[in-house]
Design a protein around this motif. Structure first.
Motif, mmCIF file in Angstrom:
data_model
loop_
_atom_site.group_PDB
_atom_site.id
_atom_site.type_symbol
_atom_site.label_atom_id
_atom_site.label_comp_id
_atom_site.label_asym_id
_atom_site.label_seq_id
_atom_site.Cartn_x
_atom_site.Cartn_y
_atom_site.Cartn_z
ATOM 1 N N SER A 278 0.996 -1.173 -0.043
ATOM 2 C CA SER A 278 0.023 -0.154 0.070
ATOM 3 C C SER A 278 0.893 1.256 -0.197
ATOM 4 O O SER A 278 0.404 2.323 -0.704
ATOM 5 N N ILE A 279 2.002 1.314 0.755
ATOM 6 C CA ILE A 279 2.916 2.333 0.729
ATOM 7 C C ILE A 279 3.747 2.400 -0.497
ATOM 8 O O ILE A 279 3.473 3.779 -1.057
ATOM 9 N N ILE A 280 3.860 1.633 -1.225
ATOM 10 C CA ILE A 280 4.661 1.444 -2.541
ATOM 11 C C ILE A 280 3.535 2.342 -3.608
ATOM 12 O O ILE A 280 3.739 3.101 -4.167
ATOM 13 N N ILE A 281 2.308 1.599 -3.599
ATOM 14 C CA ILE A 281 1.397 2.285 -4.568
ATOM 15 C C ILE A 281 0.707 3.475 -4.316
ATOM 16 O O ILE A 281 1.112 4.343 -5.454
ATOM 17 N N TRP A 282 0.795 4.082 -3.030
ATOM 18 C CA TRP A 282 0.496 5.318 -2.920
ATOM 19 C C TRP A 282 1.651 6.499 -3.133
ATOM 20 O O TRP A 282 1.363 7.669 -3.436
ATOM 21 N N SER A 283 2.759 5.860 -3.015
ATOM 22 C CA SER A 283 3.854 6.761 -3.136
ATOM 23 C C SER A 283 4.209 6.977 -4.834
ATOM 24 O O SER A 283 4.313 7.982 -5.116
ATOM 25 N N LEU A 284 3.882 5.826 -5.449
ATOM 26 C CA LEU A 284 3.761 6.052 -6.888
ATOM 27 C C LEU A 284 2.658 7.170 -7.477
ATOM 28 O O LEU A 284 2.853 7.789 -8.297
ATOM 29 N N ILE A 285 1.693 6.887 -6.855
ATOM 30 C CA ILE A 285 0.354 7.730 -7.029
ATOM 31 C C ILE A 285 0.661 9.101 -6.956
ATOM 32 O O ILE A 285 0.555 10.114 -7.509
ATOM 33 N N LEU A 286 1.121 9.330 -5.447
ATOM 34 C CA LEU A 286 1.157 10.715 -4.800
ATOM 35 C C LEU A 286 2.673 11.605 -5.481
ATOM 36 O O LEU A 286 2.463 12.724 -5.993
ATOM 37 N N ILE A 287 3.742 10.686 -5.240
ATOM 38 C CA ILE A 287 5.009 11.321 -5.500
ATOM 39 C C ILE A 287 5.272 11.612 -6.844
ATOM 40 O O ILE A 287 5.723 12.585 -7.346
ATOM 41 N N VAL A 288 5.054 10.316 -7.360
ATOM 42 C CA VAL A 288 5.610 10.311 -8.979
ATOM 43 C C VAL A 288 4.593 11.126 -9.861
ATOM 44 O O VAL A 288 4.843 11.739 -10.569
ATOM 45 N N THR A 289 3.408 10.363 -9.567
ATOM 46 C CA THR A 289 2.210 10.869 -10.697
ATOM 47 C C THR A 289 1.908 12.203 -10.435
ATOM 48 O O THR A 289 1.907 13.171 -11.189
ATOM 49 N N LEU A 290 1.181 12.458 -9.047
ATOM 50 C CA LEU A 290 0.680 13.656 -8.960
ATOM 51 C C LEU A 290 1.749 14.836 -8.911
ATOM 52 O O LEU A 290 1.579 15.789 -9.568
ATOM 53 N N LYS A 291 2.801 14.664 -7.755
ATOM 54 C CA LYS A 291 3.637 15.741 -7.742
ATOM 55 C C LYS A 291 4.555 15.876 -8.798
ATOM 56 O O LYS A 291 4.607 16.975 -9.336
#
Length: 776
Positions: A126-139
């Motif tokens: 879950s941490i990996i998934i949301w890091s990819l979503i928030l840090i890589v994709t969104l930010k």
């Protein structure tokens, strides 16, 4: 060069006849001439067309303005559409995403020391998934990429953007940022500025300026450190997979194989980003698609319940349940997005659209399924060993050898991401006078910011091989590797927030909540990875400190040099006594009458500012109290495009005849990085450009033309200033001692650095250096 040596060299100057328009030096259409306020152009139908009487001359002020505006825009991002954009997006897969794309090789093995429970496994996922979503994709994909400095990326581009829009850093007086256009806030628009308080604080606080500068150079230093660690981490991680096939293979053999692969990889860098990207993209694409297929296979066959990891509840529950150990494990989980900084640092080479297409279209979905599939397999693993080498243990049956081959190839390609970033960032810091000049080779005429820096490449190779041999395992490398990525993302969060407030003028109450979310994520990861300092993270911090110190030292020395040289930048009235006929030197220079020597003198000038006397001419005049019969002030303007049209390559203008003599001209040579212009015969080209516009037929032009031809036939010399800098004596004190120590180090680096005119390939027997001393 001493006065005596110069006087001896003059009689031996090469003489020659004016060539009658040989093909290689044939004048081009569109040469222009005028005084310092206006220019005159003779429009030509084609090259070689005879000029009719002076009736064809028209005012060319608009053309000069157009060329200046074109030069202002040459530093802007290229725009790509259609098939070219798709091709560039494909190339970016091979260059940018090899790093973040090979993270599935080692993320889970760097996170867990033993077989995890289902809850911990799904929590980590879950941490990996949301890091990819928030840090890589969104930010990064949607916010940070939008903050580029006219297409350039990286933390230093953010600093450059802020520095240009506010008065927080002195500019190079010889390079008034022609490669960048002023932002809207450079103009008189303060009445509408909604964040005046913060802007005023940054402009008036020396500490805030210094902190912002440190942020910019530290970000560059960390990405370059990443350029050393990424190849070591990715290649060593892939080669370790050989031990799955042959467990008897020892560490020395694995390390040796990795070092050999790395050395070979650096040897292909001269081929350039475009060719390497096109060659590497199929490898990375196959690698990503193989991970996608493996992930779907494992998810369908083993444990689809791991999809619950899309709920952030499991991420928070993991951290709460494991407390201190869960927080420490973040230093391994952040490896899932290491390489994200390459998306921004390589922005100039690929463009925002290409990066977004390649991330959202292929890389992001493939990585999601890769991690989900690994978690699905590990949760059902009865051997309880799959976590230790998650990729190779979880590949579908019968694909182990193929996975080993494609993993090694993808890991080698992964090294390209940060190596290309290093070249991009070094070109930025050199352009803004934060680093000594290195030779830059542009490797593509289609993509203007595809470049290769030989000295940096070989230095990276030596450092990478050395780091691989010293650390010899991915766990230790991961500790150092992770610090680079997270500190760069943390710095980017701060600086993009400032860009949003000060450049985009978004109200603070909109920015603050978003900033706090990303800051909380980055700060949490940073605090965890800093616990790895004894295990290897110390290398990143030491390297970043040393390189940042060099960047700051060079900039400090350049600013001192600019300040000292400003005292030598003379205006005509301070050099000459124009009230006397013939003109004499000003009293402070001895008041000597100025004589005239036969010949043509081409004086190289750092600046194209007509109100300032060229340093080479001023030194020549004050030393010899003489000037050539025909004087040409020559300025070279390099542009970040491959070619300049021959019709627009030269701008010719009359210099003030009462100051510099009756036959004096200013010539600006505009050239692209693929043009070879400083070559033998340049003097003939310059003469023909002036001759072309003096062929109008009126008595004044005929006299000038005769004088020009006679001077060229007599002798032609290039006069170049040879500057020697030394430290001035001052009273002893702590600040003076520190200043002398810093400037001594700067001069030591300067003496061993590459000169800007290193590629000058002119007739050696026509070059005259006039030496002068500048006290720092």
């Amino acid at each position: 060069m001493s006065n005596h040596a110069f006087e001896e060299s003059v009689p031996r100057m090469t003489k020659g006849r004016l060539p009658q328009h040989p093909p290689q030096h044939r004048p081009t259409a569109g040469a222009s001439i005028g005084n310092s306020h206006s220019t005159v152009k003779i429009p030509l139908k084609s090259q070689g067309t005879n000029i009719s009487e002076g009736s064809q001359r028209v005012d060319d002020l608009e053309r000069a303005k157009r060329l200046d505006q074109e030069d202002l825009g040459t530093g802007h991002a290229q725009s790509y559409h259609g098939k070219l954009l798709i091709w560039l997006s494909f190339q970016s897969v091979g260059v940018i995403y090899g790093d973040i794309g090979t993270s599935p090789l080692y993320v889970l093995s760097s996170t867990f020391d033993s077989h995890p429970s289902w809850d911990d496994l799904v929590g980590a996922l879950s941490i990996i998934i949301w890091s990819l979503i928030l840090i890589v994709t969104l930010k990064y994909c949607f916010i940070v990429l939008a903050a580029g400095d006219h297409g350039h990326g990286g933390t230093f581009a953010l600093y450059s953007l802020l520095a240009r829009s506010m008065n927080i850093a002195p500019e190079d007086p010889y390079n008034p940022r022609r490669a960048t256009e002023p932002t809207s806030h450079d103009r008189k628009d303060d009445a509408k500025f909604i964040n005046k308080g913060l802007r005023g604080f940054l402009e008036n606080s020396s500490r805030a300026k210094l902190a912002l500068q440190i942020f910019g150079v530290l970000g560059v230093s960390l990405v370059i450190a990443d350029g050393i660690l990424t190849p070591a981490q990715s290649v060593l991680g892939a080669v370790q997979g050989v031990r799955v096939v042959n467990p008897s293979l020892g560490k020395p053999a694995v390390t040796g194989i990795a070092c050999c692969i790395l050395a070979l990889f650096f040897l292909v860098q001269p081929f350039g980003t475009s060719k390497l990207g096109t060659a590497f993209a199929p490898i990375v694409t196959v690698w990503l698609l193989f991970n996608l297929g493996s992930g779907i296979y494992n998810l369908a066959r083993y444990d689809y319940t791991v999809l619950k990891a899309f709920s952030p509840h499991y991420a928070f529950a993991y951290l709460i349940r494991n407390r201190h150990e869960g927080w420490k494990s973040l230093s391994g989980l952040l490896l899932a997005f290491t390489g994200v900084e390459a998306m921004f640092a390589n922005l100039a080479a690929f463009s925002k659209k290409a990066v977004q297409i390649s991330w959202l279209g292929i890389t992001f979905p493939c990585l999601l399924f890769a991690y989900i599939g690994q978690a699905a397999f590990i949760s059902m693993d009865t051997t309880r060993t799959a976590y230790s080498n998650p990729f190779f243990y979880t590949v579908p049956p019968g694909t182990l050898y193929f996975s080993l081959i494609i993993a090694v190839l993808a890991a080698v390609v992964a090294s390209q991401a940060l190596i290309t970033s290093t070249f991009q960032l070094l070109s930025q810091v050199m352009r803004l006078s934060y680093f000594p000049n290195l030779k830059v080779v542009h490797t593509s005429k289609l993509f203007h910011y595809h470049m290769y820096i030989p000295a940096a490449n070989w230095l990276l190779m030596v450092c990478t091989v050395a780091v691989t041999a010293i650390f010899d395992n991915t766990t230790a490398l991961g500790s150092a590797y992770g610090v680079c990525a997270i500190l760069v993302t943390l710095l980017s969060t701060f600086m993009v927030a400032l860009v949003a407030i000060l450049i985009w003028q978004i109200p603070l109450y909109f920015i603050l909540p978003v900033f706090l979310v990303f800051f909380a994520l980055d700060a949490t990861y940073t605090s965890a990875v800093l616990t790895k300092i004894p295990q290897g993270a110390w290398f990143t911090l030491v390297f970043g400190f040393v390189l940042s110190s060099i960047l700051m030292l060079w900039r400090y020395g350049k600013e001192a040099q600019w300040a000292a040289e400003s005292t030598k930048r003379l205006r005509p009235e301070s050099l000459l006594n124009l009230k006397r006929t013939p003109p004499h030197l000003a009293r402070q220079w001895g008041g000597t009458r100025i004589g005239t020597v036969p010949g043509l003198g081409i004086f190289f000038s750092k600046s194209d500012d007509p109100s300032v006397v060229s340093t080479s001419f001023a030194q020549f005049l004050t030393k010899f109290a003489a000037r050539p019969r025909v004087v040409v002030f020559f300025h070279v303007r390099s542009l970040s495009i491959p070619y300049v049209s021959p019709a627009d390559r030269y701008i010719v203008a009359r210099a003030a005849p009462g100051v510099f003599g009756p036959y004096s001209y200013r010539v600006v040579l505009r050239h692209g990085y693929a043009d070879h212009v400083l070559r033998p015969g340049l003097d003939a080209e310059i003469v023909h450009q002036i001759e072309r516009i003096l062929s109008g037929g009126d008595p004044g032009s005929i006299a000038e033309l005769d004088a020009l031809r006679a001077a060229y036939t007599a002798q032609t010399v290039y006069v170049v200033g040879k500057e020697t800098m030394r430290l001035q004596r001052q009273k002893v004190g702590v600040r003076v001692w520190i200043r002398r120590m810093l400037l001594t180090a700067f001069l030591c680096i300067l003496d061993n650095s590459r000169a800007k005119m290193a590629d000058m390939d002119l007739d050696a027997d026509r070059i005259v250096e006039v030496g002068f001393v500048t006290d720092l």
